[in-house]
Motif scaffolding. Structure first.
Motif, mmCIF file in Angstrom:
data_model
loop_
_atom_site.group_PDB
_atom_site.id
_atom_site.type_symbol
_atom_site.label_atom_id
_atom_site.label_comp_id
_atom_site.label_asym_id
_atom_site.label_seq_id
_atom_site.Cartn_x
_atom_site.Cartn_y
_atom_site.Cartn_z
ATOM 1 N N GLU A 65 1.052 -1.374 -0.089
ATOM 2 C CA GLU A 65 0.560 0.128 -0.416
ATOM 3 C C GLU A 65 0.558 1.163 -0.363
ATOM 4 O OE1 GLU A 65 -2.538 -0.980 3.356
ATOM 5 O OE2 GLU A 65 -4.012 -2.180 2.054
ATOM 6 N N MET A 66 2.016 1.062 0.696
ATOM 7 C CA MET A 66 3.037 2.487 0.664
ATOM 8 C C MET A 66 3.390 2.484 -0.972
ATOM 9 S SD MET A 66 5.608 1.773 3.868
ATOM 10 C CE MET A 66 6.431 3.178 3.621
ATOM 11 N N THR A 67 3.111 2.266 -1.629
ATOM 12 C CA THR A 67 3.743 2.525 -3.082
ATOM 13 C C THR A 67 2.227 2.679 -3.977
ATOM 14 O OG1 THR A 67 3.404 -0.154 -3.794
ATOM 15 C CG2 THR A 67 5.034 0.584 -2.982
ATOM 16 N N GLY A 68 1.824 1.882 -3.430
ATOM 17 C CA GLY A 68 0.281 2.936 -4.134
ATOM 18 C C GLY A 68 -0.703 2.175 -4.266
ATOM 19 N N GLY A 69 0.360 0.079 -3.906
ATOM 20 C CA GLY A 69 -0.397 -0.732 -4.626
ATOM 21 C C GLY A 69 -1.672 -0.869 -3.633
#
Length: 174
Positions: free
Chosen positions: A78-82
């Motif tokens: 989620e930190m990567t925008g995933g």
């Protein structure tokens, strides 16, 4: 953990502890997205466990009070925008999927996925179905096929393990 392959190792250890006889690992890279899916036929989780599994202070272990593997895997994606998803059914198994945006500055490197798969395959009794997909090709390793051909010889046997290591290195796409 500083590499995605170490997250894979951690999640697969959960599958093994859950009594899985088959663990499916898929690592797929398309453009700027890396998708990692780990599924098993272990004992699965009930609804409450699924609801709480991403809470680092919830664990079913009796040896310690925290369980950081799944929450960290989720946070890393989620930190990567995933994204992250976990589906489980008691008595059937669990599938965990994390999608990483590899163009994000927060995306960890995949790491040495070949070595991770080699260690899992040669150091555990359960079977693995490993699929690696990249723009340059795909590769599938199914330990059930090896076991059938070997007729009971362990995958950890030095000559067999050496062959498996070379097989992964030679066939895994970049």
């Amino acid at each position: 953990m500083q590499e995605i392959s170490l997250n894979i190792l951690d999640i697969v250890q959960n599958s093994i502890k859950a009594g899985a006889s088959l663990v499916r690992i898929t690592v797929s890279q398309k453009e700027n997205m890396l998708t990692v899916s780990i599924g098993d036929d272990g004992c699965g989780m009930d609804e409450e466990q699924v609801k709480n599994v991403t809470d680092p202070f919830y664990t079913t272990r009796t040896t310690r009070r925290v369980g950081l593997g799944v929450p960290f895997f989720k946070m890393s994606a989620e930190m990567t925008g995933g994204s992250f998803s976990l589906e489980s059914q008691k008595g059937v198994g669990t599938t965990t999927t994390a999608v990483f945006d590899t163009s994000s500055i927060d995306c960890m490197p995949l790491g040495d996925i070949n070595e991770t798969i080699f260690l899992l395959v040669t150091q555990n009794e359960c079977d693995f179905l490993y699929t690696r997909e990249t723009p340059s090709g795909s590769f599938v390793l199914d330990t059930r096929e090896f076991r059938e051909i070997l007729g009971g010889i362990p995958l950890s046997e030095p000559e067999v393990a050496s062959f498996i290591k070379a097989f992964i290195a030679e066939n895994s796409p970049d």
